[in-house]
Design a protein around this motif. Structure first.
Motif, PDB file in Angstrom:
ATOM      1  N   VAL A  52       0.872  -1.169   0.000  1.00  0.00           N
ATOM      2  CA  VAL A  52       0.000   0.000   0.000  1.00  0.00           C
ATOM      3  C   VAL A  52       0.910   1.219   0.000  1.00  0.00           C
ATOM      4  CG1 VAL A  52      -1.789   1.239   1.245  1.00  0.00           C
ATOM      5  CG2 VAL A  52      -1.761  -1.253   1.285  1.00  0.00           C
ATOM      6  N   LYS A  53       0.740   2.062  -0.993  1.00  0.00           N
ATOM      7  CA  LYS A  53       1.638   3.205  -1.159  1.00  0.00           C
ATOM      8  C   LYS A  53       1.019   4.456  -0.559  1.00  0.00           C
ATOM      9  CE  LYS A  53       2.791   0.778  -5.174  1.00  0.00           C
ATOM     10  NZ  LYS A  53       1.837  -0.258  -4.862  1.00  0.00           N
ATOM     11  N   LEU A  54       1.782   5.124   0.301  1.00  0.00           N
ATOM     12  CA  LEU A  54       1.370   6.395   0.890  1.00  0.00           C
ATOM     13  C   LEU A  54       1.845   7.507  -0.024  1.00  0.00           C
ATOM     14  CD1 LEU A  54       0.183   7.953   3.319  1.00  0.00           C
ATOM     15  CD2 LEU A  54       2.477   7.931   4.284  1.00  0.00           C
ATOM     16  N   GLN A  55       0.893   8.253  -0.599  1.00  0.00           N
ATOM     17  CA  GLN A  55       1.225   9.304  -1.553  1.00  0.00           C
ATOM     18  C   GLN A  55       0.737  10.653  -1.061  1.00  0.00           C
ATOM     19  OE1 GLN A  55      -0.619   7.883  -5.180  1.00  0.00           O
ATOM     20  NE2 GLN A  55       1.269   6.852  -5.790  1.00  0.00           N
ATOM     21  N   VAL A  56       1.538  11.689  -1.342  1.00  0.00           N
ATOM     22  CA  VAL A  56       1.175  13.074  -1.020  1.00  0.00           C
ATOM     23  C   VAL A  56       1.456  13.931  -2.244  1.00  0.00           C
ATOM     24  CG1 VAL A  56       1.643  12.828   1.444  1.00  0.00           C
ATOM     25  CG2 VAL A  56       3.447  13.611  -0.070  1.00  0.00           C
ATOM     26  N   LEU A  57       0.958  15.152  -2.207  1.00  0.00           N
ATOM     27  CA  LEU A  57       1.253  16.092  -3.289  1.00  0.00           C
ATOM     28  C   LEU A  57       2.739  16.420  -3.286  1.00  0.00           C
ATOM     29  CD1 LEU A  57      -1.771  18.519  -2.883  1.00  0.00           C
ATOM     30  CD2 LEU A  57      -1.456  16.771  -4.632  1.00  0.00           C
ATOM     31  N   ALA A  58       3.276  16.686  -4.463  1.00  0.00           N
ATOM     32  CA  ALA A  58       4.707  16.971  -4.595  1.00  0.00           C
ATOM     33  C   ALA A  58       5.112  18.180  -3.753  1.00  0.00           C
ATOM     34  CB  ALA A  58       5.056  17.190  -6.061  1.00  0.00           C
ATOM     35  N   ALA A  59       4.227  19.149  -3.614  1.00  0.00           N
ATOM     36  CA  ALA A  59       4.549  20.348  -2.836  1.00  0.00           C
ATOM     37  C   ALA A  59       4.690  20.037  -1.345  1.00  0.00           C
ATOM     38  CB  ALA A  59       3.463  21.405  -3.048  1.00  0.00           C
ATOM     39  N   ASP A  60       4.011  18.991  -0.861  1.00  0.00           N
ATOM     40  CA  ASP A  60       4.056  18.631   0.558  1.00  0.00           C
ATOM     41  C   ASP A  60       5.021  17.488   0.860  1.00  0.00           C
ATOM     42  OD1 ASP A  60       2.066  20.492   1.156  1.00  0.00           O
ATOM     43  OD2 ASP A  60       0.464  19.057   0.710  1.00  0.00           O
ATOM     44  N   ALA A  61       5.720  16.991  -0.136  1.00  0.00           N
ATOM     45  CA  ALA A  61       6.521  15.780   0.028  1.00  0.00           C
ATOM     46  C   ALA A  61       7.635  15.942   1.060  1.00  0.00           C
ATOM     47  CB  ALA A  61       7.105  15.352  -1.315  1.00  0.00           C
ATOM     48  N   GLU A  62       8.377  17.023   1.003  1.00  0.00           N
ATOM     49  CA  GLU A  62       9.510  17.189   1.915  1.00  0.00           C
ATOM     50  C   GLU A  62       9.046  17.306   3.364  1.00  0.00           C
ATOM     51  OE1 GLU A  62      13.183  16.710   2.811  1.00  0.00           O
ATOM     52  OE2 GLU A  62      12.505  16.699   0.718  1.00  0.00           O
ATOM     53  N   ARG A  63       7.998  18.077   3.583  1.00  0.00           N
ATOM     54  CA  ARG A  63       7.463  18.226   4.940  1.00  0.00           C
ATOM     55  C   ARG A  63       6.914  16.898   5.463  1.00  0.00           C
ATOM     56  NH1 ARG A  63       2.380  21.493   5.675  1.00  0.00           N
ATOM     57  NH2 ARG A  63       1.751  20.792   7.718  1.00  0.00           N
ATOM     58  N   ALA A  64       6.265  16.131   4.587  1.00  0.00           N
ATOM     59  CA  ALA A  64       5.729  14.830   4.977  1.00  0.00           C
ATOM     60  C   ALA A  64       6.851  13.846   5.310  1.00  0.00           C
ATOM     61  CB  ALA A  64       4.853  14.270   3.863  1.00  0.00           C
ATOM     62  N   ARG A  65       7.926  13.861   4.543  1.00  0.00           N
ATOM     63  CA  ARG A  65       9.069  12.988   4.846  1.00  0.00           C
ATOM     64  C   ARG A  65       9.644  13.308   6.216  1.00  0.00           C
ATOM     65  NH1 ARG A  65      10.378  13.694  -0.746  1.00  0.00           N
ATOM     66  NH2 ARG A  65      10.066  11.733  -1.840  1.00  0.00           N
ATOM     67  N   THR A  66       9.728  14.584   6.538  1.00  0.00           N
ATOM     68  CA  THR A  66      10.247  15.002   7.842  1.00  0.00           C
ATOM     69  C   THR A  66       9.349  14.495   8.968  1.00  0.00           C
ATOM     70  OG1 THR A  66      11.146  16.985   6.808  1.00  0.00           O
ATOM     71  CG2 THR A  66      10.981  16.994   9.199  1.00  0.00           C
ATOM     72  N   LEU A  67       8.034  14.626   8.793  1.00  0.00           N
ATOM     73  CA  LEU A  67       7.100  14.158   9.819  1.00  0.00           C
ATOM     74  C   LEU A  67       7.176  12.644  10.013  1.00  0.00           C
ATOM     75  CD1 LEU A  67       3.976  16.333   9.018  1.00  0.00           C
ATOM     76  CD2 LEU A  67       5.352  16.404  11.089  1.00  0.00           C
ATOM     77  N   LEU A  68       7.274  11.902   8.922  1.00  0.00           N
ATOM     78  CA  LEU A  68       7.359  10.443   9.035  1.00  0.00           C
ATOM     79  C   LEU A  68       8.684  10.007   9.643  1.00  0.00           C
ATOM     80  CD1 LEU A  68       5.671   9.275   5.721  1.00  0.00           C
ATOM     81  CD2 LEU A  68       4.708   9.318   8.026  1.00  0.00           C
ATOM     82  N   ALA A  69       9.747  10.765   9.408  1.00  0.00           N
ATOM     83  CA  ALA A  69      11.035  10.450  10.023  1.00  0.00           C
ATOM     84  C   ALA A  69      10.975  10.677  11.529  1.00  0.00           C
ATOM     85  CB  ALA A  69      12.138  11.298   9.402  1.00  0.00           C
ATOM     86  N   GLU A  70      10.223  11.692  11.963  1.00  0.00           N
ATOM     87  CA  GLU A  70      10.061  11.939  13.396  1.00  0.00           C
ATOM     88  C   GLU A  70       9.302  10.806  14.060  1.00  0.00           C
ATOM     89  OE1 GLU A  70       8.104  15.668  13.806  1.00  0.00           O
ATOM     90  OE2 GLU A  70       9.801  16.812  13.021  1.00  0.00           O
ATOM     91  N   VAL A  71       8.298  10.280  13.372  1.00  0.00           N
ATOM     92  CA  VAL A  71       7.523   9.169  13.925  1.00  0.00           C
ATOM     93  C   VAL A  71       8.407   7.936  14.039  1.00  0.00           C
ATOM     94  CG1 VAL A  71       5.603   7.599  13.471  1.00  0.00           C
ATOM     95  CG2 VAL A  71       5.327  10.036  13.087  1.00  0.00           C
ATOM     96  N   ALA A  72       9.256   7.682  13.050  1.00  0.00           N
ATOM     97  CA  ALA A  72      10.130   6.510  13.075  1.00  0.00           C
ATOM     98  C   ALA A  72      11.165   6.617  14.190  1.00  0.00           C
ATOM     99  CB  ALA A  72      10.828   6.344  11.730  1.00  0.00           C
TER     100      ALA A  72
END
Length: 146
Positions: A52-72
């Motif tokens: 299952v692929k988690l997808q976001v808009l390209a404009a939000d990608a960097e911020r989303a990667r940062t948030l997911l890294a914090e969760v990990a």
């Protein structure tokens, strides 16, 4: 080009992707779970589809990667040191003991339904000691595979 979807991560099960998506939604980042419905209907397709692929808009990608890294990197998540150890030798090499399969099969044949008893037992692979684990101390199956 900001409407383009970017795949951040791929998850085996839809609920895992839902948890990550809930974190993004809490921060106001819209997301899409590609192939979630297909895998929900037949989970065996997960490997064939690439999960299952988690997808976001390209404009939000960097911020989303940062948030997911914090969760990990969250220290409140259980680590290997949090697993229960053997009461005798304190080893963390544990295995679930599965019992009652033959009785479940016999009950299924004669009663038409399997009677499954929740056996919560662990076996130490170092010393061979077998003990009953309590509900709060019983680790999940995946943590025993480390």
């Amino acid at each position: 080009m900001a409407d383009r979807l970017v795949t951040l991560r791929s998850y085996t099960m839809p609920w895992q992707a839902d948890l990550a998506g809930a974190r993004l939604a809490a921060e106001g980042i819209p997301f899409f779970l590609k192939d979630a419905n297909t895998v929900s209907i037949n989970w065996l397709y997960s490997n064939a589809l690439g999960g299952v692929k988690l997808q976001v808009l390209a404009a939000d990608a960097e911020r989303a990667r940062t948030l997911l890294a914090e969760v990990a990197a969250d220290p409140s998540l259980p680590e290997e040191g949090d697993l229960p150890g053997c009461p005798r030798c304190r080893s963390r090499q544990l295995q679930k003991v599965v019992r009652g399969r033959i009785w479940a099969l016999v009950a299924w044949l004669f009663l038409g339904l399997p009677l499954l008893w929740p056996w919560r037992r662990l076996k130490c692979l170092s010393c061979g000691h077998v003990w009953s684990a309590h509900r709060g101390t019983f680790p999940d199956f995946h943590s025993l595979q480390r």
